[in-house]
Design an enzyme around this catalytic site. Structure first.
Site, PDB file in Angstrom:
ATOM      1  CG  HIS A  18       8.615 -32.075  -6.062  1.00 50.49           C
ATOM      2  ND1 HIS A  18       9.411 -32.606  -7.051  1.00 50.49           N
ATOM      3  CD2 HIS A  18       8.689 -30.728  -6.222  1.00 50.49           C
ATOM      4  CE1 HIS A  18       9.932 -31.640  -7.780  1.00 50.49           C
ATOM      5  NE2 HIS A  18       9.516 -30.490  -7.291  1.00 50.49           N
ATOM      6  CE  LYS A  42      11.725 -25.672 -22.908  1.00 50.26           C
ATOM      7  NZ  LYS A  42      11.415 -25.653 -21.482  1.00 50.26           N
ATOM      8  NE  ARG A  91      13.847 -25.793  -4.012  1.00 55.31           N
ATOM      9  CZ  ARG A  91      13.981 -26.146  -5.268  1.00 55.31           C
ATOM     10  NH1 ARG A  91      14.682 -27.205  -5.590  1.00 55.31           N
ATOM     11  NH2 ARG A  91      13.433 -25.414  -6.226  1.00 55.31           N
ATOM     12  CB  SER A 129      13.738 -31.399 -10.773  1.00 59.01           C
ATOM     13  OG  SER A 129      12.690 -31.733  -9.908  1.00 59.01           O
TER      14      SER A 129
END
Ligand code: ADP
Length: 154
Positions: A18, A42, A91, A129
């Site tokens: 990032h 959430k 990616r 991540s």
């Protein structure tokens, strides 16, 4: 008119991948808002406060960058901020398919917005991540995958 880009994501956590996308995009825009998209029902793996704090620390010397959080549609958030560009990173082919669907949907919802994609640098392609969360969950050291200002142990 100033060129404002939103870089939306979960950033759970913010990674070197990032960071690289944001740094490479800096010359293209007058300002970039790194915006953590979240859902108040959430919780993420890392708290929203922690994620905001970490990203602010990484870019504390960079006055073209702001860090914020939002709920709801990215296109509505862009309109609220007067941003005309959505920045995303690519990616793999899987990223492309996912990003294509989102970008084309956003274009249908808000034709005045453009999505801008930067291809990842080869060495950052595996930085992800989800994998970092798995390493941390199992007590491993994921520090090589995040910017030096971020201490995942805190
Ligand atoms: P989301 O939850 O919206 O997928 P992420 O936080 O996972 O958000 O990622 C935000 C953006 O950064 C996405 O466009 C994603 O493809 C991109 N990205 C994530 N990791 C990398 C990386 N290693 N290199 C380049 N871009 C990346």
């Amino acid at each position: 008119m100033s060129k404002i880009a939103i870089f939306p994501g979960s950033f759970d956590p913010f990674t070197k991948g990032h960071e690289s996308i944001v740094k490479r995009a800096l010359p293209l825009f007058d300002s970039i808002i790194i915006a953590i998209g979240h859902n108040s029902n959430k919780a993420g793996f890392f708290s929203l406060e922690k994620r905001m704090h970490w990203i602010k620390k990484v870019f504390e010397k960079e006055n073209k960058i702001q860090v914020d959080a939002f709920e709801g549609l990215t296109v509505d958030y862009c309109k609220e901020k007067g941003a005309k560009y959505i920045l995303r990173g690519l990616r793999t082919a899987a990223d492309f398919e996912y990003e294509r669907a989102i970008a084309q949907t956003n274009k249908a919802l808000a034709p005045e917005l453009e999505s801008v994609f930067l291809l990842t640098t080869p060495e950052l392609t595996p930085v992800n991540s989800t994998i970092i969360r798995d390493i941390v969950r199992h007590g491993g050291d994921a520090s090589i995958f995040v910017p030096k200002e971020i201490d995942l142990k805190l």
